[in-house]
Design a protein around this motif. Structure first.
Motif, PDB file in Angstrom:
ATOM      1  N   VAL A 102      -2.644   7.243   2.862  1.00 13.96           N
ATOM      2  CA  VAL A 102      -2.659   5.875   2.329  1.00 13.96           C
ATOM      3  C   VAL A 102      -3.870   5.182   2.952  1.00 13.96           C
ATOM      4  O   VAL A 102      -4.045   5.199   4.171  1.00 13.96           O
ATOM      5  CB  VAL A 102      -1.371   5.106   2.686  1.00 13.96           C
ATOM      6  CG1 VAL A 102      -1.433   3.676   2.156  1.00 13.96           C
ATOM      7  CG2 VAL A 102      -0.149   5.839   2.140  1.00 13.96           C
ATOM      8  N   ASP A 103      -4.713   4.564   2.116  1.00 18.04           N
ATOM      9  CA  ASP A 103      -5.945   3.988   2.654  1.00 18.04           C
ATOM     10  C   ASP A 103      -5.826   2.493   2.945  1.00 18.04           C
ATOM     11  O   ASP A 103      -4.966   1.786   2.418  1.00 18.04           O
ATOM     12  CB  ASP A 103      -7.136   4.274   1.728  1.00 18.04           C
ATOM     13  CG  ASP A 103      -6.997   3.660   0.337  1.00 18.04           C
ATOM     14  OD1 ASP A 103      -6.850   2.431   0.232  1.00 18.04           O
ATOM     15  OD2 ASP A 103      -7.069   4.419  -0.656  1.00 18.04           O
TER      16      ASP A 103
ATOM     17  N   ALA B  52       0.831  -1.204   0.000  1.00 15.64           N
ATOM     18  CA  ALA B  52       0.000   0.000   0.000  1.00 15.64           C
ATOM     19  C   ALA B  52       0.867   1.257   0.000  1.00 15.64           C
ATOM     20  O   ALA B  52       0.591   2.224  -0.728  1.00 15.64           O
ATOM     21  CB  ALA B  52      -0.926  -0.007   1.220  1.00 15.64           C
ATOM     22  N   LEU B  53       1.925   1.251   0.798  1.00 17.98           N
ATOM     23  CA  LEU B  53       2.826   2.401   0.835  1.00 17.98           C
ATOM     24  C   LEU B  53       3.520   2.597  -0.511  1.00 17.98           C
ATOM     25  O   LEU B  53       3.681   3.738  -0.982  1.00 17.98           O
ATOM     26  CB  LEU B  53       3.863   2.222   1.937  1.00 17.98           C
ATOM     27  CG  LEU B  53       3.359   2.246   3.384  1.00 17.98           C
ATOM     28  CD1 LEU B  53       4.503   1.970   4.351  1.00 17.98           C
ATOM     29  CD2 LEU B  53       2.696   3.577   3.716  1.00 17.98           C
ATOM     30  N   GLN B  54       3.933   1.501  -1.133  1.00 13.08           N
ATOM     31  CA  GLN B  54       4.592   1.606  -2.442  1.00 13.08           C
ATOM     32  C   GLN B  54       3.668   2.207  -3.490  1.00 13.08           C
ATOM     33  O   GLN B  54       4.092   2.978  -4.352  1.00 13.08           O
ATOM     34  CB  GLN B  54       5.074   0.226  -2.880  1.00 13.08           C
ATOM     35  CG  GLN B  54       6.245  -0.301  -2.069  1.00 13.08           C
ATOM     36  CD  GLN B  54       6.482  -1.789  -2.254  1.00 13.08           C
ATOM     37  OE1 GLN B  54       5.776  -2.460  -3.001  1.00 13.08           O
ATOM     38  NE2 GLN B  54       7.481  -2.321  -1.563  1.00 13.08           N
TER      39      GLN B  54
ATOM     40  N   TYR C 130     -10.910   0.433   6.271  1.00 12.34           N
ATOM     41  CA  TYR C 130     -11.201   0.686   4.852  1.00 12.34           C
ATOM     42  C   TYR C 130     -12.680   0.926   4.569  1.00 12.34           C
ATOM     43  O   TYR C 130     -13.093   0.946   3.407  1.00 12.34           O
ATOM     44  CB  TYR C 130     -10.689  -0.478   3.997  1.00 12.34           C
ATOM     45  CG  TYR C 130     -11.195  -1.849   4.406  1.00 12.34           C
ATOM     46  CD1 TYR C 130     -12.473  -2.283   4.098  1.00 12.34           C
ATOM     47  CD2 TYR C 130     -10.369  -2.708   5.122  1.00 12.34           C
ATOM     48  CE1 TYR C 130     -12.920  -3.531   4.471  1.00 12.34           C
ATOM     49  CE2 TYR C 130     -10.798  -3.967   5.501  1.00 12.34           C
ATOM     50  CZ  TYR C 130     -12.076  -4.378   5.169  1.00 12.34           C
ATOM     51  OH  TYR C 130     -12.515  -5.624   5.553  1.00 12.34           O
ATOM     52  N   LYS C 131     -13.452   1.093   5.606  1.00 10.01           N
ATOM     53  CA  LYS C 131     -14.878   1.334   5.405  1.00 10.01           C
ATOM     54  C   LYS C 131     -15.323   2.458   6.320  1.00 10.01           C
ATOM     55  O   LYS C 131     -15.489   2.232   7.521  1.00 10.01           O
ATOM     56  CB  LYS C 131     -15.656   0.041   5.702  1.00 10.01           C
ATOM     57  CG  LYS C 131     -17.048  -0.018   5.103  1.00 10.01           C
ATOM     58  CD  LYS C 131     -17.646  -1.410   5.275  1.00 10.01           C
ATOM     59  CE  LYS C 131     -19.002  -1.509   4.632  1.00 10.01           C
ATOM     60  NZ  LYS C 131     -19.595  -2.852   4.775  1.00 10.01           N
ATOM     61  N   PRO C 132     -15.446   3.699   5.778  1.00 11.19           N
ATOM     62  CA  PRO C 132     -15.275   4.090   4.379  1.00 11.19           C
ATOM     63  C   PRO C 132     -13.802   4.103   3.958  1.00 11.19           C
ATOM     64  O   PRO C 132     -12.921   4.084   4.820  1.00 11.19           O
ATOM     65  CB  PRO C 132     -15.858   5.506   4.346  1.00 11.19           C
ATOM     66  CG  PRO C 132     -15.577   6.038   5.717  1.00 11.19           C
ATOM     67  CD  PRO C 132     -15.756   4.856   6.637  1.00 11.19           C
ATOM     68  N   VAL C 133     -13.593   4.150   2.653  1.00 12.23           N
ATOM     69  CA  VAL C 133     -12.212   4.142   2.164  1.00 12.23           C
ATOM     70  C   VAL C 133     -11.479   5.389   2.649  1.00 12.23           C
ATOM     71  O   VAL C 133     -10.359   5.309   3.157  1.00 12.23           O
ATOM     72  CB  VAL C 133     -12.179   4.041   0.627  1.00 12.23           C
ATOM     73  CG1 VAL C 133     -10.735   4.087   0.133  1.00 12.23           C
ATOM     74  CG2 VAL C 133     -12.849   2.753   0.159  1.00 12.23           C
ATOM     75  N   VAL C 134     -12.101   6.522   2.488  1.00 13.15           N
ATOM     76  CA  VAL C 134     -11.533   7.763   3.025  1.00 13.15           C
ATOM     77  C   VAL C 134     -12.169   7.979   4.398  1.00 13.15           C
ATOM     78  O   VAL C 134     -13.267   8.518   4.519  1.00 13.15           O
ATOM     79  CB  VAL C 134     -11.806   8.964   2.103  1.00 13.15           C
ATOM     80  CG1 VAL C 134     -11.169  10.228   2.693  1.00 13.15           C
ATOM     81  CG2 VAL C 134     -11.239   8.698   0.716  1.00 13.15           C
ATOM     82  N   THR C 135     -11.471   7.518   5.421  1.00  9.23           N
ATOM     83  CA  THR C 135     -11.982   7.629   6.784  1.00  9.23           C
ATOM     84  C   THR C 135     -11.906   9.082   7.249  1.00  9.23           C
ATOM     85  O   THR C 135     -11.215   9.910   6.636  1.00  9.23           O
ATOM     86  CB  THR C 135     -11.148   6.762   7.728  1.00  9.23           C
ATOM     87  OG1 THR C 135      -9.802   7.276   7.747  1.00  9.23           O
ATOM     88  CG2 THR C 135     -11.141   5.302   7.289  1.00  9.23           C
ATOM     89  N   PRO C 136     -12.609   9.436   8.328  1.00 12.99           N
ATOM     90  CA  PRO C 136     -12.471  10.802   8.851  1.00 12.99           C
ATOM     91  C   PRO C 136     -11.021  11.181   9.149  1.00 12.99           C
ATOM     92  O   PRO C 136     -10.625  12.332   8.954  1.00 12.99           O
ATOM     93  CB  PRO C 136     -13.319  10.751  10.133  1.00 12.99           C
ATOM     94  CG  PRO C 136     -14.368   9.726   9.845  1.00 12.99           C
ATOM     95  CD  PRO C 136     -13.664   8.678   9.019  1.00 12.99           C
ATOM     96  N   PHE C 137     -10.215  10.213   9.606  1.00  9.91           N
ATOM     97  CA  PHE C 137      -8.798  10.475   9.867  1.00  9.91           C
ATOM     98  C   PHE C 137      -8.066  10.839   8.576  1.00  9.91           C
ATOM     99  O   PHE C 137      -7.312  11.816   8.530  1.00  9.91           O
ATOM    100  CB  PHE C 137      -8.179   9.231  10.508  1.00  9.91           C
ATOM    101  CG  PHE C 137      -6.717   9.346  10.847  1.00  9.91           C
ATOM    102  CD1 PHE C 137      -6.237  10.395  11.607  1.00  9.91           C
ATOM    103  CD2 PHE C 137      -5.810   8.370  10.421  1.00  9.91           C
ATOM    104  CE1 PHE C 137      -4.885  10.497  11.937  1.00  9.91           C
ATOM    105  CE2 PHE C 137      -4.461   8.462  10.744  1.00  9.91           C
ATOM    106  CZ  PHE C 137      -4.003   9.522  11.494  1.00  9.91           C
ATOM    107  N   LEU C 138      -8.307  10.079   7.514  1.00  6.87           N
ATOM    108  CA  LEU C 138      -7.658  10.369   6.241  1.00  6.87           C
ATOM    109  C   LEU C 138      -8.169  11.679   5.646  1.00  6.87           C
ATOM    110  O   LEU C 138      -7.390  12.452   5.066  1.00  6.87           O
ATOM    111  CB  LEU C 138      -7.878   9.229   5.250  1.00  6.87           C
ATOM    112  CG  LEU C 138      -7.213   7.887   5.588  1.00  6.87           C
ATOM    113  CD1 LEU C 138      -7.435   6.889   4.457  1.00  6.87           C
ATOM    114  CD2 LEU C 138      -5.720   8.056   5.863  1.00  6.87           C
ATOM    115  N   GLN C 139      -9.469  11.937   5.773  1.00  6.92           N
ATOM    116  CA  GLN C 139     -10.007  13.184   5.241  1.00  6.92           C
ATOM    117  C   GLN C 139      -9.403  14.383   5.946  1.00  6.92           C
ATOM    118  O   GLN C 139      -9.051  15.393   5.318  1.00  6.92           O
ATOM    119  CB  GLN C 139     -11.529  13.211   5.375  1.00  6.92           C
ATOM    120  CG  GLN C 139     -12.188  14.412   4.701  1.00  6.92           C
ATOM    121  CD  GLN C 139     -11.881  14.475   3.217  1.00  6.92           C
ATOM    122  OE1 GLN C 139     -12.181  13.550   2.463  1.00  6.92           O
ATOM    123  NE2 GLN C 139     -11.246  15.570   2.777  1.00  6.92           N
ATOM    124  N   ALA C 140      -9.250  14.263   7.274  1.00  3.35           N
ATOM    125  CA  ALA C 140      -8.614  15.348   8.025  1.00  3.35           C
ATOM    126  C   ALA C 140      -7.174  15.542   7.572  1.00  3.35           C
ATOM    127  O   ALA C 140      -6.680  16.671   7.488  1.00  3.35           O
ATOM    128  CB  ALA C 140      -8.673  15.052   9.519  1.00  3.35           C
TER     129      ALA C 140
END
Length: 276
Positions: free
Chosen positions: A237-238, A118-120, A218-228
């Motif tokens: 990275v999701d 995923a990181l790659q 991964y549910k949702p793919v863009v979690t609140p943490f990632l959106q922030a």
């Protein structure tokens, strides 16, 4: 696309966890089974307690299952019940794959490999060697990920609500894995990995703009943490990329063949009704 078939020679695999109804693993594996035309099926199992999980492993040992993926809360128990284990599983003390062959149980862990893939894919410029990496959580997935990151040369800091559990994990992994807490835990972090089931309470505005954040959820793919993180201008990275990254080795361990050349991400996004 080939069509799968079910006969008396069917190989049965699955995902084991509690809860497990949210898992996307059956979507991935059954898409690959259909594309490859295998005589196989991949289903979900939700034992209610450790005794139920042990009974499922006994069924696999008796020849009723080809293998299973394992998710929370059974990853560490899966490792303990195995007869043999890969080096990766031994390093982390947990397993997300159990393969059943001739009455024997072999444990493996592809969580760390899934994380690296995923990181790659989504953070190709991130360098782990010698870089501080913060792991939020100390459960089975965090164990495997921390072991893999440390093996890649990262300086891993474990942050967990229960410090004793974090210290036990750091002691098991040794070397460059330490326990940290408070704001100082994030100083200079090149990567922050959330292995918790909830959004971590971190002031992302205080992080170095070059920091990458990852969420194993991964549910949702863009979690609140990632959106922030995106809103703060950070690389993200999701968890869907990690799920797909570990699914390939899992498929081969369970069914004995490599997965077909079919990218499951569009299928998963359609299943979720998302476009990320």
């Amino acid at each position: 696309m080939s069509r799968a078939r079910i006969t008396g020679a069917v190989k049965v695999g699955g995902i084991v966890g509690h809860p497990v109804a949210h898992s996307l693993s059956p979507v991935i594996h059954n898409a690959w089974i259909e594309a490859a035309g295998l005589d196989a099926a991949y289903v979900a199992f939700a034992p209610s307690d450790p005794a139920g999980f042990e009974a499922l492993v006994a069924a696999g040992r008796a020849g009723l299952l080809a293998g299973v993926n394992v998710t929370a809360p059974f990853k560490e128990q899966a490792y303990r019940l195995a007869d043999t284990a890969s080096e990766t599983a031994r390093d982390s003390g947990s397993a997300n794959i159990l393969a059943f062959r001739d009455g024997q149980v072999r444990a493996d862990s592809a969580d760390g490999l899934g994380l690296l893939r995923a990181l790659q894919q989504q953070a190709p410029n991130l360098s782990l060697a010698g870089s501080p990496v913060v792991m939020l959580g100390a459960g089975g997935a965090a164990r495997a990920a921390a072991a893999t990151l440390a093996g890649a040369g990262a300086l891993v800091r474990i942050v967990n609500r229960t410090r004793d559990r974090a210290e036990a994990l750091a002691a098991d992994l040794g070397g460059s894995v330490t326990v940290a807490d408070g704001p100082a835990a994030f100083d200079g972090a090149a990567l922050i990995v959330n292995a918790l089931s909830v959004r971590p309470e971190i002031d992302l505005a205080t992080l170095d703009p070059a920091t990458t954040i990852m969420d194993m959820t991964y549910k949702p793919v863009v979690t609140p943490f990632l959106q922030a993180g995106r809103d703060a201008g950070l690389g993200t990275v999701d968890g869907l990329a990690m799920l797909i990254g570990q699914a390939g080795p899992s498929f081969e361990a369970i069914f004995g063949v490599a997965p077909p050349d079919l990218d499951p991400r569009p299928i998963l996004l359609a299943h979720l009704g998302e476009t990320a």
